[in-house]
Design a protein around this motif. Sequence first.
Motif: not given
Length: 302
Positions: A31-37, A106-120
Amino acid sequence: MSPSSNKTSVRVEDRELTLSNLDKHLYPDFTKSEIIDYYVRVAPVLLPHLKDRAATRIRWPDGVNGPKFYEKNAPSHTPDWVRTVNVPTPGSSKGRKSLDFIVVDDLPTLVWCANLAALELHVPQWKVGPRGKLHDPDLMVFDLDPGAPASIVEACEVAKLLRDLLAGDGLDSYPKTSGKKGLHLYVPIKESRRTSEYAKEAAERLAADHGDLVVSRMERRLRKGKVFVDWSQNNPAKTTVAPYSLRATDVPSVSTPVTWEELENCDRAGDLRFSPDEVLERVDEHGDLLEPLLGPHKQSLP
């Protein structure tokens, strides 16, 4: 956390982020939650490889079985705290002379990208300075891409041959998996505009000496049963998937730093395929195997 409908507000360091659709499966069983984690947990070793590099994000909003799109430009809804840098884009398919790229510092930018389904997350071999200056490449990379029926096993053989060729020129190199079927070999260097020229020449030397196994030319018809040593990712306009980035495969895989011993012992393709959980375990055990790319040990091209 305060959930609202399918959205959740969360504090990441000093930023307030709104995450959405956390239970959505972007992989069949992930899931997206697991990706962000995963990205939060791997961030200590991932972020140094993203720092100061203009990131291209590949997004799968409907999951890995849906359509994808490459996102270079910062979208209009980019928060003002996300660092961006304006990069010239000559030859852009959209006719743009430059684009505002995101820099995942930074971590907030990384999480923001992951939330946008930026898998790669893909980055170039050069950095940007604090005021936006584009530096010459400080990394050189070779993408070892096996053509069926060759596999990553043959790519390991070519990686060792390339390692020895580079060592003959006084250059240490460091491998990682692509997260799919191939390998990437990195060489940390003093800033140089000659990386593409040297990498092409090295690939051609390797192909001349090992023509039964190696090809250095782009034509796909030449790759059957051989390993294409792609030197072209040293073009400043191109990018390579970042270490520790997820890859959009049916089962979540990661572009994973590996040891030369692991390459020596690779007998089958599955030996060098790693899940997010396995990568986190490897980081606990080894730390960042690609840390030499980040340090002061920069080598001069011959």
